[in-house]
Structure formats: structure tokens, C-alpha cells
Design an enzyme around this catalytic site. Sequence first.
Site, mmCIF file in Angstrom:
data_model
loop_
_atom_site.group_PDB
_atom_site.id
_atom_site.type_symbol
_atom_site.label_atom_id
_atom_site.label_comp_id
_atom_site.label_asym_id
_atom_site.label_seq_id
_atom_site.Cartn_x
_atom_site.Cartn_y
_atom_site.Cartn_z
ATOM 1 C CD GLU A 9 -25.301 6.442 7.907
ATOM 2 O OE1 GLU A 9 -25.576 5.265 8.195
ATOM 3 O OE2 GLU A 9 -25.825 7.416 8.467
ATOM 4 C CG ASP A 57 -22.331 -1.896 9.899
ATOM 5 O OD1 ASP A 57 -22.316 -1.794 11.137
ATOM 6 O OD2 ASP A 57 -23.341 -1.714 9.216
ATOM 7 C CD GLU A 63 -22.467 1.986 7.398
ATOM 8 O OE1 GLU A 63 -23.186 2.975 7.597
ATOM 9 O OE2 GLU A 63 -22.748 0.848 7.815
ATOM 10 C CB THR A 66 -20.497 11.443 2.717
ATOM 11 O OG1 THR A 66 -21.782 11.851 3.207
ATOM 12 C CG2 THR A 66 -20.656 10.484 1.558
#
Length: 452
Positions: A9, A57, A63, A66
Site C-alpha cells: 500500500e 486517505d 493511496e 496492490t
Amino acid sequence: MERRIFGIETEYGVTCTFRGQRRLSPDEVARYLFRRVVSWGRSSNVFLRNGSRLYLDVGSHPEYATAECDDLSELVVHDKAGERILEGLLVDAEQRLAEEGVTGDIYLFKNNTDSAGNSYGCHENYLVGRHGEFSRLADVLIPFLVSRQIVVGAGKVLQTPRGAIYCISQRAEHIWEGVSSATTRSRPIINTRDEPHADAERYRRLHVIVGDSNMNETTTLLKVAVTDLVLRMIEAGVPIRDMTLENPIRAIREISHDMTGRRKVRLANGKEMSALEIQSEYHSRAAEFVDREGFGPVHRQMLELWGRVLKAVDTGDLSLIDREIDWATKYQLIERYRAKRDLPMSSPRIAQMDLAYHDISRTRGLYYLLERNNQVDRVAHEPRVFEAKNVPPQTTRARLRGEFIRRAQEKRRDFTVDWVHLKLNDQAQRTVLCKDPFKAVDERVDKLIASM
């Protein structure tokens, strides 16, 4: 664990420079960035066809998380695909602003600190078995993670009361605890909040939030590969010397401020070791483990690079690694520029270079200038990155999620998804719970898709 699920992330920094009268706040800039996302997803928190999650975020930071990957090289490809998706949003947002008469440039940075001293993270996720003792995992991992920065840090010019210094890690100054269930308030090294996004009776998700965001694909690959190796050693019961740190938080900063890797940090048993010694201990254990167990080419290549980085730090010869390791690449770049222009490290131009290295615009970013000039190595080749913007990993649960989203969008069906649920928002409210992240084929999902 034979196979492991990995995920990264990344929170991105946003800023905007304006040439006209009208100014926008970071919140407004973020809204422009996500306008296209909101127009089709009706939210600034969406899952994409490639199985990933994209959202805004806390603090207006885009953000990208994957999709679940069980292959290290594929993870790097999907991390880079996230960068490209955000770059596309940036181009769209600038065009929209220009149409509305706002002249300016939007910048997205894949780094970890802004000029106001705020920090945002790059979080690594590793699926681990529930049966293991999590506290022992943390005990062995913390000295590794605290010292790992000398291998995979992103580098940073830090302004201190005694002047500007070059540090190895961006994130080191912003970590306040060893192990905690919070991510923003206390910023631990390992986050213990128990959200496996999988069968909770079988798995836990190790959530590492101490790492830097990396531009160099090889550094990203190395970061996850060596951590995976250390995890596998712990899981296999390999005896690893007790290097528990007396004060991990003080140690992480002391290590970051010392490019030689030789500064001693105090262990809980009263002894002292340097970051170089701690990493060398893990590396030698890992080398024996890889020889004994037999690993594929990626782990072997990364083991070799890990050793080479330690040699480069030990000898001070960064030319051994400046094509592959972010902190070394950036340092060499800054030092060449300083020598040419006779500038101190505290020069605003150096601070600007430090930031420009992390600009994800391929036409503007310093890292991408190096890439165009063939001065850095790649592991994620562009056709694969381009494909990964739309196609999920094919060997994990991400395939089910991606296919469900694609078909629902094509059929214009209203749906809701998260990491474990796929739901059609029709009269029947049919939902499939996908608890196994390793399962890429599921009859229940096939039936749900066929019913659209």
C-alpha cells in the site's frame, strides 16, 4: 508457507503550484484528482479491474493498495502499475483545471515526508500462518526491520539544528513504537491490528509500516524478498541470534543518520552492534538457508544483491549499487550536482532535487530522467506494467475480484466489493465470501458472474 500472499500500500504526497490568481487547497486538488474515479465509482474509495484498491486517505493523500500477489516480481509490476494509474489521474486533473481557467501544475510524490514535516507511508503486507507465535515473529523481525533501511532506504536530506545531513531513511524520523495496533497516531514498526482479509482461523496479515516508498523497482523487489526470506527462516525454526534492541526507536534514527552503517546501537542484553553487523548476521543465516532449502532465481538474485549492498556500505563504494538502490542513487546524484555547483547540503536547490527524485510524472521526475538515460536498472518492464493497470494477478483471489468488477461494469450492474466480499446490489443481494486469498477459481463466483 509454500506460497505467500504479498501486497504493498502506498500513500502519495500531493502538491500544486499555481500561476494565476486562483488557489486551491490540498483537499480541492485531491478532489480534482479523484473526480474521474468518483464519476464512475460514485466514491473516492474504489476497487479496480486489476483487483487493486484506490482511495483518498486521511489528509488528502491518494493511496493505492496492490491486488494480492503470490509472486515477488509480479508484486513490483503491480506496484508500478499503481504509479501509472495515479499519473493518469494527474494528467486528467491538470487538463480539467486548465479548462476551468486554473493554470498550474499538480505534483504527486512517491515519498514519505512533506515540507511541513508530515509523514505518509508505504505499508508492506505478508500473509503468515495463524498457528505461529506472532510475538516471536515480531521479536526477531524488529532488529531486522530497524537495520534494513541501510539496504533499502529511499534517502532524504534532513534539516537539523546542526545543518542539513543526508539520511538513509525517510520514514525513520516518524516511527514512534515497535509494535502497535495504530498506524497514524503512534506509527509503529509492525502494526498488529488483526485484519487478515482471509480466513482468520488460518491466517494473519503481517503489516509492516516502517519502510520507505521506493522509486527503484529493484529496491522494492529487494525490500520484500529479503523480508520474505527472514520470515521463512522464522517459520522454519532456524535459530537466529538474539539481537533484540534496547530502544528500537532511538536505534532507527541513529542508523538512518549514519551512512557508514558502523554506528553502534545498544541491544537489550547490554551488548552493542552496528546496523552493518545486524544485517550481516541475518544475511549469513539467509545464505545458509537458501543453500539448504533451494529457492528460485529471484530469491537467489536478491540474496546476492543484499550481500552487495552490505559490501557497498562497508567499503563506502556506492557505485556497486547506485543503479539499484534508491538511497545510493539519490545520494550520488545530489553529490555530483553539489560538486558541480559548489553547493552546501542545506541549499534549497538540493532540497528541491530530493523532492523531484520522487515525482511520479515520467516527463518531469528526476528518477525517470535517470531511467530514460539508462542509469538505473528495471525489473518491471513497461508492457507488463501497462497490462497490470487493467489485468489482475491470475493466480490469486484478485483474479476473481477483477473479473467480477469487469463483468459488472460491462453489464452496468450495481455492485459492492471489498477484499473478501463480492456482492451484486440487486433484489436478491447475492454475496460471495472469498476467504481463501490463494484461490483464483471459484464456481460460486462464476455463477454470480453468469447471472448478470
